[in-house]
Design a protein around this motif. Sequence first.
Motif, PDB file in Angstrom:
ATOM      1  N   ALA A 247      -7.689 -37.948  -4.061  1.00 40.10           N
ATOM      2  CA  ALA A 247      -6.543 -38.785  -4.401  1.00 40.10           C
ATOM      3  C   ALA A 247      -5.837 -38.236  -5.637  1.00 40.10           C
ATOM      4  O   ALA A 247      -6.421 -37.481  -6.422  1.00 40.10           O
ATOM      5  N   GLN A 248      -4.590 -38.621  -5.805  1.00 40.16           N
ATOM      6  CA  GLN A 248      -3.820 -38.151  -6.958  1.00 40.16           C
ATOM      7  C   GLN A 248      -2.965 -39.282  -7.496  1.00 40.16           C
ATOM      8  O   GLN A 248      -2.382 -40.063  -6.744  1.00 40.16           O
ATOM      9  N   LYS A 249      -2.899 -39.349  -8.812  1.00 43.36           N
ATOM     10  CA  LYS A 249      -2.055 -40.329  -9.502  1.00 43.36           C
ATOM     11  C   LYS A 249      -1.382 -39.610 -10.656  1.00 43.36           C
ATOM     12  O   LYS A 249      -2.025 -39.254 -11.650  1.00 43.36           O
ATOM     13  N   LEU A 252      -3.063 -36.467 -12.397  1.00 43.82           N
ATOM     14  CA  LEU A 252      -4.528 -36.574 -12.302  1.00 43.82           C
ATOM     15  C   LEU A 252      -4.972 -36.504 -10.852  1.00 43.82           C
ATOM     16  O   LEU A 252      -4.466 -37.237 -10.001  1.00 43.82           O
ATOM     17  N   VAL A 253      -5.932 -35.622 -10.584  1.00 42.20           N
ATOM     18  CA  VAL A 253      -6.542 -35.529  -9.251  1.00 42.20           C
ATOM     19  C   VAL A 253      -7.963 -36.076  -9.347  1.00 42.20           C
ATOM     20  O   VAL A 253      -8.722 -35.708 -10.246  1.00 42.20           O
ATOM     21  N   VAL A 254      -8.301 -36.949  -8.396  1.00 45.38           N
ATOM     22  CA  VAL A 254      -9.612 -37.589  -8.397  1.00 45.38           C
ATOM     23  C   VAL A 254     -10.323 -37.285  -7.074  1.00 45.38           C
ATOM     24  O   VAL A 254      -9.757 -37.503  -5.992  1.00 45.38           O
ATOM     25  N   PHE A 255     -11.547 -36.766  -7.189  1.00 50.51           N
ATOM     26  CA  PHE A 255     -12.421 -36.571  -6.026  1.00 50.51           C
ATOM     27  C   PHE A 255     -13.313 -37.796  -5.933  1.00 50.51           C
ATOM     28  O   PHE A 255     -14.074 -38.092  -6.867  1.00 50.51           O
ATOM     29  N   VAL A 256     -13.206 -38.513  -4.813  1.00 51.07           N
ATOM     30  CA  VAL A 256     -13.856 -39.818  -4.695  1.00 51.07           C
ATOM     31  C   VAL A 256     -15.008 -39.760  -3.701  1.00 51.07           C
ATOM     32  O   VAL A 256     -14.817 -39.385  -2.528  1.00 51.07           O
ATOM     33  N   GLU A 257     -16.182 -40.109  -4.171  1.00 43.40           N
ATOM     34  CA  GLU A 257     -17.349 -40.289  -3.311  1.00 43.40           C
ATOM     35  C   GLU A 257     -17.475 -41.782  -3.021  1.00 43.40           C
ATOM     36  O   GLU A 257     -17.606 -42.604  -3.943  1.00 43.40           O
ATOM     37  N   LEU A 295      -2.816 -27.436  -7.930  1.00 42.09           N
ATOM     38  CA  LEU A 295      -3.299 -28.718  -8.453  1.00 42.09           C
ATOM     39  C   LEU A 295      -3.015 -28.858  -9.941  1.00 42.09           C
ATOM     40  O   LEU A 295      -3.055 -27.871 -10.692  1.00 42.09           O
ATOM     41  N   PRO A 296      -2.761 -30.102 -10.399  1.00 38.04           N
ATOM     42  CA  PRO A 296      -2.692 -30.342 -11.842  1.00 38.04           C
ATOM     43  C   PRO A 296      -4.041 -30.012 -12.478  1.00 38.04           C
ATOM     44  O   PRO A 296      -5.081 -30.078 -11.817  1.00 38.04           O
ATOM     45  N   PRO A 297      -4.069 -29.694 -13.757  1.00 39.35           N
ATOM     46  CA  PRO A 297      -5.329 -29.283 -14.391  1.00 39.35           C
ATOM     47  C   PRO A 297      -6.323 -30.429 -14.591  1.00 39.35           C
ATOM     48  O   PRO A 297      -7.520 -30.189 -14.710  1.00 39.35           O
ATOM     49  N   ALA A 298      -5.831 -31.651 -14.640  1.00 38.59           N
ATOM     50  CA  ALA A 298      -6.722 -32.787 -14.913  1.00 38.59           C
ATOM     51  C   ALA A 298      -7.393 -33.244 -13.617  1.00 38.59           C
ATOM     52  O   ALA A 298      -6.727 -33.738 -12.699  1.00 38.59           O
TER      53      ALA A 298
END
Length: 325
Positions: A247-249, A252-257, A295-298
């Motif tokens: 996901a991305q906001k 910020l990119v978030v890898f979600v388990e 991808l963004p760095p965060a």
Amino acid sequence: MEVAKPGFSEEQSLLRQGYRLIAGVDEVGRGALAGPVTAAAVILPHPCPFPWAELVRDSKLLTPSQRQGLARHIEAQATAVSVAMVEADYIDKVGIARASLEAMQRAVAGLNPTPQYLLIDYLKLPQMGLPQKGLRDGDSLCFSIACASIMAKVARDQRMTELDRLYPGYGLASHKGYGTAQHLACLRRLGPCPVHRRSFAPVREVLTPLKLGAHGERLATEYLRQRGFSIRETNFRSPEGEIDIVAQKGELVVFVEVRTRQSKAFGTPEESITRAKKARLVASAQAYIQSHPDLPPACRIDVLAIDMRRGRPARIELIENAVQL
């Protein structure tokens, strides 16, 4: 100890009564977890003076090469042969008992000429409206039924080999859909494929948590969208493992388990992530980053825990930075 050969006593008795077109009927695949149940019906000439007749046994007692050789002889010299299959989805719909009967009925209906009498392994087919006899251990005792068991087994084995090419990874060509340790391990790892019998307990037991997990991932996706995230990808797979949601906001990119549970008997969802699983998540996230240079760095790895105990609304909690990237 030598195994007794199937005999001709039943056929000879019927010949003395004036019957000439006598069909042996049998089915295979009743207890398999995948693939069709298959039946064959065979009408043989009598007497049956063929040299290969001495080699006929219940199909379960023969090697694959022996069955294939005998099937070629039976096909060439029988008066009529008919094979019918009932597929897994229909088995799930009507049950294996009815499906087995329907496979045998279809096999008998496919014979030309129509038989005058049926010799059937164990069962009877009253719907066929033909004189018949069900024989306990018929595939071991009766020559015509043994030949039908060989034809059914060879046809089903060939079908399972074809299905193995369509659905690789389960070993269908080797275990033919039966519940071997290898098959059960593959089933747990991959989940059922379209030819698995979902009404059978070992498949159903695997399917239930898969349904729970899929439902949890749907809830998780909706939860993230409501909080301003866009979904870049779901079920990203790499050699290192799988990421449920990317996901991305903003930047910020978030890898979600996603961790879903219906009980706390084995701890909370977030507590169920082992050290090895964390390592796979990190490796999978790094693989995703390397394959997406824009991808963004965060970036971070979160756990979205869903408690779905019955009788209460789902509790959803996003645990940020649950695994250090």
